[in-house]
Each structure stands twice: as C-alpha cells, then as structure tokens.
Design a protein around this motif. Structure first.
Motif, PDB file in Angstrom:
ATOM      1  N   GLY A 133       0.837  -1.191   0.000  1.00 28.32           N
ATOM      2  CA  GLY A 133       0.000   0.000   0.000  1.00 28.32           C
ATOM      3  C   GLY A 133       0.867   1.233   0.000  1.00 28.32           C
ATOM      4  O   GLY A 133       2.097   1.149   0.148  1.00 28.32           O
ATOM      5  N   LEU A 134       0.258   2.394  -0.126  1.00 31.28           N
ATOM      6  CA  LEU A 134       1.026   3.636  -0.206  1.00 31.28           C
ATOM      7  C   LEU A 134       1.837   3.890   1.058  1.00 31.28           C
ATOM      8  O   LEU A 134       2.960   4.402   0.987  1.00 31.28           O
ATOM      9  CB  LEU A 134       0.090   4.813  -0.478  1.00 31.28           C
ATOM     10  N   ALA A 135       1.313   3.538   2.219  1.00 38.67           N
ATOM     11  CA  ALA A 135       2.032   3.768   3.482  1.00 38.67           C
ATOM     12  C   ALA A 135       3.343   2.987   3.527  1.00 38.67           C
ATOM     13  O   ALA A 135       4.297   3.414   4.196  1.00 38.67           O
ATOM     14  CB  ALA A 135       1.149   3.395   4.666  1.00 38.67           C
ATOM     15  N   ASP A 136       3.395   1.871   2.798  1.00 40.49           N
ATOM     16  CA  ASP A 136       4.607   1.034   2.799  1.00 40.49           C
ATOM     17  C   ASP A 136       5.751   1.660   2.005  1.00 40.49           C
ATOM     18  O   ASP A 136       6.875   1.142   2.016  1.00 40.49           O
ATOM     19  CB  ASP A 136       4.296  -0.353   2.219  1.00 40.49           C
ATOM     20  N   LEU A 137       5.490   2.773   1.330  1.00 40.41           N
ATOM     21  CA  LEU A 137       6.534   3.446   0.569  1.00 40.41           C
ATOM     22  C   LEU A 137       7.453   4.284   1.454  1.00 40.41           C
ATOM     23  O   LEU A 137       8.521   4.716   0.999  1.00 40.41           O
ATOM     24  CB  LEU A 137       5.908   4.353  -0.506  1.00 40.41           C
ATOM     25  N   LYS A 138       7.063   4.531   2.677  1.00 33.61           N
ATOM     26  CA  LYS A 138       7.913   5.330   3.572  1.00 33.61           C
ATOM     27  C   LYS A 138       9.276   4.670   3.732  1.00 33.61           C
ATOM     28  O   LYS A 138       9.379   3.470   3.997  1.00 33.61           O
ATOM     29  CB  LYS A 138       7.237   5.503   4.932  1.00 33.61           C
ATOM     30  N   GLY A 139      10.320   5.459   3.506  1.00 30.95           N
ATOM     31  CA  GLY A 139      11.679   4.935   3.596  1.00 30.95           C
ATOM     32  C   GLY A 139      12.160   4.234   2.339  1.00 30.95           C
ATOM     33  O   GLY A 139      13.287   3.736   2.295  1.00 30.95           O
ATOM     34  N   SER A 148       6.273  17.320 -15.010  1.00 32.56           N
ATOM     35  CA  SER A 148       5.064  17.978 -15.518  1.00 32.56           C
ATOM     36  C   SER A 148       3.983  16.987 -15.938  1.00 32.56           C
ATOM     37  O   SER A 148       2.981  17.380 -16.536  1.00 32.56           O
ATOM     38  CB  SER A 148       5.412  18.886 -16.703  1.00 32.56           C
ATOM     39  N   SER A 149       4.171  15.713 -15.616  1.00 29.24           N
ATOM     40  CA  SER A 149       3.202  14.692 -16.001  1.00 29.24           C
ATOM     41  C   SER A 149       2.023  14.662 -15.025  1.00 29.24           C
ATOM     42  O   SER A 149       2.209  14.666 -13.810  1.00 29.24           O
ATOM     43  CB  SER A 149       3.869  13.314 -16.037  1.00 29.24           C
ATOM     44  N   THR A 150       0.823  14.607 -15.579  1.00 26.52           N
ATOM     45  CA  THR A 150      -0.375  14.491 -14.747  1.00 26.52           C
ATOM     46  C   THR A 150      -0.445  13.114 -14.115  1.00 26.52           C
ATOM     47  O   THR A 150      -0.541  12.976 -12.893  1.00 26.52           O
ATOM     48  CB  THR A 150      -1.649  14.705 -15.600  1.00 26.52           C
ATOM     49  N   SER A 151      -0.413  12.086 -14.962  1.00 27.64           N
ATOM     50  CA  SER A 151      -0.601  10.716 -14.486  1.00 27.64           C
ATOM     51  C   SER A 151       0.671  10.082 -13.947  1.00 27.64           C
ATOM     52  O   SER A 151       0.612   9.068 -13.247  1.00 27.64           O
ATOM     53  CB  SER A 151      -1.166   9.851 -15.611  1.00 27.64           C
ATOM     54  N   GLY A 152       1.833  10.695 -14.274  1.00 33.70           N
ATOM     55  CA  GLY A 152       3.098  10.132 -13.815  1.00 33.70           C
ATOM     56  C   GLY A 152       3.723  10.884 -12.661  1.00 33.70           C
ATOM     57  O   GLY A 152       4.757  10.473 -12.141  1.00 33.70           O
ATOM     58  N   HIS A 153       3.098  12.012 -12.255  1.00 28.23           N
ATOM     59  CA  HIS A 153       3.648  12.761 -11.121  1.00 28.23           C
ATOM     60  C   HIS A 153       2.573  13.478 -10.304  1.00 28.23           C
ATOM     61  O   HIS A 153       2.369  13.172  -9.134  1.00 28.23           O
ATOM     62  CB  HIS A 153       4.691  13.779 -11.583  1.00 28.23           C
ATOM     63  N   LEU A 154       1.869  14.436 -10.924  1.00 32.50           N
ATOM     64  CA  LEU A 154       0.954  15.290 -10.167  1.00 32.50           C
ATOM     65  C   LEU A 154      -0.090  14.487  -9.389  1.00 32.50           C
ATOM     66  O   LEU A 154      -0.218  14.636  -8.175  1.00 32.50           O
ATOM     67  CB  LEU A 154       0.260  16.278 -11.099  1.00 32.50           C
ATOM     68  N   MET A 155      -0.866  13.663 -10.094  1.00 34.78           N
ATOM     69  CA  MET A 155      -1.938  12.947  -9.413  1.00 34.78           C
ATOM     70  C   MET A 155      -1.407  11.855  -8.471  1.00 34.78           C
ATOM     71  O   MET A 155      -1.915  11.715  -7.354  1.00 34.78           O
ATOM     72  CB  MET A 155      -2.940  12.391 -10.423  1.00 34.78           C
ATOM     73  N   PRO A 156      -0.376  11.090  -8.854  1.00 35.20           N
ATOM     74  CA  PRO A 156       0.198  10.172  -7.864  1.00 35.20           C
ATOM     75  C   PRO A 156       0.701  10.898  -6.614  1.00 35.20           C
ATOM     76  O   PRO A 156       0.490  10.428  -5.484  1.00 35.20           O
ATOM     77  CB  PRO A 156       1.351   9.514  -8.637  1.00 35.20           C
ATOM     78  N   ARG A 157       1.356  12.037  -6.788  1.00 36.50           N
ATOM     79  CA  ARG A 157       1.820  12.816  -5.635  1.00 36.50           C
ATOM     80  C   ARG A 157       0.622  13.255  -4.785  1.00 36.50           C
ATOM     81  O   ARG A 157       0.664  13.189  -3.547  1.00 36.50           O
ATOM     82  CB  ARG A 157       2.616  14.037  -6.100  1.00 36.50           C
ATOM     83  N   SER A 158      -0.444  13.700  -5.455  1.00 36.59           N
ATOM     84  CA  SER A 158      -1.635  14.152  -4.750  1.00 36.59           C
ATOM     85  C   SER A 158      -2.233  13.040  -3.892  1.00 36.59           C
ATOM     86  O   SER A 158      -2.598  13.257  -2.728  1.00 36.59           O
ATOM     87  CB  SER A 158      -2.679  14.646  -5.760  1.00 36.59           C
ATOM     88  N   PHE A 159      -2.310  11.838  -4.442  1.00 37.73           N
ATOM     89  CA  PHE A 159      -2.894  10.729  -3.689  1.00 37.73           C
ATOM     90  C   PHE A 159      -1.948  10.235  -2.582  1.00 37.73           C
ATOM     91  O   PHE A 159      -2.418   9.757  -1.540  1.00 37.73           O
ATOM     92  CB  PHE A 159      -3.291   9.594  -4.635  1.00 37.73           C
ATOM     93  N   LEU A 160      -0.650  10.367  -2.794  1.00 35.26           N
ATOM     94  CA  LEU A 160       0.296  10.071  -1.721  1.00 35.26           C
ATOM     95  C   LEU A 160       0.083  11.024  -0.542  1.00 35.26           C
ATOM     96  O   LEU A 160       0.032  10.596   0.623  1.00 35.26           O
ATOM     97  CB  LEU A 160       1.737  10.183  -2.226  1.00 35.26           C
ATOM     98  N   LEU A 161      -0.042  12.297  -0.838  1.00 31.81           N
ATOM     99  CA  LEU A 161      -0.253  13.285   0.217  1.00 31.81           C
ATOM    100  C   LEU A 161      -1.558  13.028   0.966  1.00 31.81           C
ATOM    101  O   LEU A 161      -1.630  13.174   2.191  1.00 31.81           O
ATOM    102  CB  LEU A 161      -0.247  14.696  -0.375  1.00 31.81           C
ATOM    103  N   LYS A 162      -2.597  12.617   0.240  1.00 28.92           N
ATOM    104  CA  LYS A 162      -3.877  12.293   0.880  1.00 28.92           C
ATOM    105  C   LYS A 162      -3.746  11.081   1.798  1.00 28.92           C
ATOM    106  O   LYS A 162      -4.503  10.940   2.764  1.00 28.92           O
ATOM    107  CB  LYS A 162      -4.949  12.033  -0.185  1.00 28.92           C
ATOM    108  N   ALA A 163      -2.777  10.205   1.487  1.00 29.70           N
ATOM    109  CA  ALA A 163      -2.529   9.016   2.314  1.00 29.70           C
ATOM    110  C   ALA A 163      -1.500   9.306   3.411  1.00 29.70           C
ATOM    111  O   ALA A 163      -0.987   8.383   4.044  1.00 29.70           O
ATOM    112  CB  ALA A 163      -2.047   7.862   1.440  1.00 29.70           C
ATOM    113  N   SER A 164      -1.198  10.606   3.613  1.00 32.37           N
ATOM    114  CA  SER A 164      -0.245  11.046   4.646  1.00 32.37           C
ATOM    115  C   SER A 164       1.171  10.545   4.388  1.00 32.37           C
ATOM    116  O   SER A 164       1.920  10.229   5.316  1.00 32.37           O
ATOM    117  CB  SER A 164      -0.717  10.612   6.043  1.00 32.37           C
ATOM    118  N   VAL A 165       1.512  10.466   3.102  1.00 36.15           N
ATOM    119  CA  VAL A 165       2.878  10.122   2.706  1.00 36.15           C
ATOM    120  C   VAL A 165       3.426  11.299   1.908  1.00 36.15           C
ATOM    121  O   VAL A 165       2.963  11.575   0.796  1.00 36.15           O
ATOM    122  CB  VAL A 165       2.928   8.844   1.854  1.00 36.15           C
ATOM    123  N   ASN A 166       4.401  12.007   2.483  1.00 32.79           N
ATOM    124  CA  ASN A 166       5.014  13.143   1.796  1.00 32.79           C
ATOM    125  C   ASN A 166       6.229  12.646   1.026  1.00 32.79           C
ATOM    126  O   ASN A 166       7.213  12.221   1.634  1.00 32.79           O
ATOM    127  CB  ASN A 166       5.433  14.218   2.802  1.00 32.79           C
TER     128      ASN A 166
END
Length: 292
Positions: A133-139, A148-166
C-alpha cells in the motif's frame, strides 16, 4: 497572472530554445502552409512517431492541408510551442493543459479528449512483496515520470499526500524517469523500489508482454480523474477549430482508418472537452506546490 513553479520555468526556457532550434520558429506566411502538431513526450520518440503517422494522414485529408508532427524535447517545450503559436495543435496531459492555460493567460482551448480521459487513473508498481500500500513506501525509493506529467507525477503525488505520505520527506529518494515506459524499466531493473505511471501505458506493456507481471506488480490504483486532451491556441479561427474538432469526433472504429487511429491513441472514441474539466487538476497542482 500566476507564476509557474520555478522548476517548470527553467525547463520551459530550455525547452523553448530547443523547439526554436528544431525549426518551429517560422514566418507566419510559412506557418500558414503547414498545420503543425506536437505531443508531450510521455513515451519514447519512436512510439510517439508511430502513433502520430496515421493521424497526420487523416488530418491532412480532412483539413485539406499539409500536416506535420514535430516532436519536442520535454513537457515544458510542448507547452511553450503552443503558447507561442509555433504549433497549431498539442497533445497535453491535464497538468500541461493547465500549465499552458496559466502560461498564456487563458489563451488555450482543449478541444477533445478520449472518452477514457474523463476517468483516467494512475498505478503504482513494485517488485517488493513487502510494499502492499502507499504507506509502505515510507523509507523507500520511488520514481515518478516527468515532473510535468499528470498521471506520472501530479496525481500520484496528490494521492500520496492524501494518504499522509510526503514524497519529499517520507521517502528515501524520489527520481524522475521522464516517461512512463522509463518508469517501468526503472522498477523492473531494481533502480527504484516502486514507480507511479499512466495506467494506459502499463496496460499496453502488459498486453504486449513487455513486462514480467510475475515480478512487477500493481499495488495501488488511484481513483479516476480527468487527463489527456488535444488543445489549440485560442487565436485559431473558430471555423478551423470546428473543422478540427469534428475531424476527431468523426473517428470511429467502424472504419479501418478510424480503428487504426483510435487503437494507436488507445481510445474508444473522442468526445468534446473544455478547460472547466481540468479545474480539479489545477487545484491538485496548487495544493501540491507544483503550480503557484
């Protein structure tokens, strides 16, 4: 006018210079003889050229003029090319469409999108069985595509932040591969622990057996969002805009020509779109600090 994120500005200046050196900066009299299209380089140059070839022939026939596909060096160069009217039509992601709108002061118009683009998604992939899951990406290390990619950066980053993963503080390292296919390669080769990319490219790689799905697996698929579109400059005459839009809307899998183009574009059909559809993308970009 809002200022583009500074990393985009630097890339834009470099990209614009490369566009000019590629011969796009032509006198108006010369430009009027050729209808120029470009696309964000979200896949390899050979794949982009392969996808463009039958579309170029179709547009030549329907527009009644010579059409040329002109590749650009990066996403920022695609934005600058359309904003500066060095091309007539550009294939953008949702984020690059927003960037072009901000950069031009609202002087670009998305015309059509694939039906699939109203519910586009990104996937996160890994070879690590412990990442579920996204939380397992920590570390861990993670590769996005282009900044500048929507599907390769912006939206994945957005959903990571929503999952409390910076990504900037919780991950060991963040890389940018530059393109979706390069992200798959980075994960498959072990250069990074995980990657985020366009679901369409992932599904194509799986269908073409270009990735070992016993080794590389999807562990998270994002909720849907608006993404890719074909965009023109607002200064294009209304009659030409209408003719161009109708050409895309007329594409059908009921004809050999239409099926070839739609299959290469990974589209069921094209439907009308407008800038309002990308308000969520702009909000996500500003929230993530990628657009100011």
């Amino acid at each position: 006018m809002h200022l583009i994120h500074r990393s985009f500005s630097r890339r834009a200046l470099l990209g614009a210079g490369l566009v000019l050196s590629a011969g796009l900066h032509l006198p108006a009299s010369a430009q009027s003889q050729v209808f120029r299209i470009t696309a964000i380089p979200d896949e390899s140059p050979t794949e982009l050229a392969r996808k463009a070839e039958p579309l170029v022939k179709y547009l030549e026939k329907t527009l009644g003029m010579k059409v040329e596909f002109t590749p650009v060096s990066d996403y920022a160069a695609a934005v600058e090319a359309l904003v500066n009217k060095q091309v007539d039509l550009a294939w953008f992601g949702g984020f690059t469409a927003v960037q072009a709108s901000v950069r031009s002061g609202g002087k670009v118009l998305p015309l059509v999108q694939r039906e699939e683009d109203s519910k586009f998604r990104s996937v996160f992939i890994t070879t690590d069985a412990n990442i579920k899951g996204l939380a397992d990406l920590k570390g861990k290390t993670l590769s996005f595509g282009s900044q500048s990619s929507t599907s390769g950066h912006l939206m994945p980053r957005s959903f990571l932040l929503k999952a409390s993963v910076n990504p900037d503080s919780d991950l060991k390292r963040v890389a940018y591969s530059g393109a979706h296919d390069a992200t798959i390669a980075a994960v498959a080769s072990g250069k990074v622990d995980a990657g985020a990319l366009n679901i369409s490219v992932w599904e194509k790689f799986v269908a073409d057996k270009k990735v070992d799905t016993d080794k590389v697996k999807v562990f998270f698929t994002t909720p849907p969002y608006f993404d890719y579109n074909w965009t023109v400059h607002a200064d294009m005459p209304a009659a030409q805009r209408d003719k161009l839009q109708k050409a895309f809307l007329a594409l059908s899998k009921d004809t050999p020509e239409g099926q070839q183009i739609l299959d290469l574009q990974r589209a069921t059909r094209f439907v009308p779109t407008n800038m309002d559809n990308y308000a969520g993308i702009e909000q996500a970009a500003r929230s993530a600090g990628l657009l100011k």
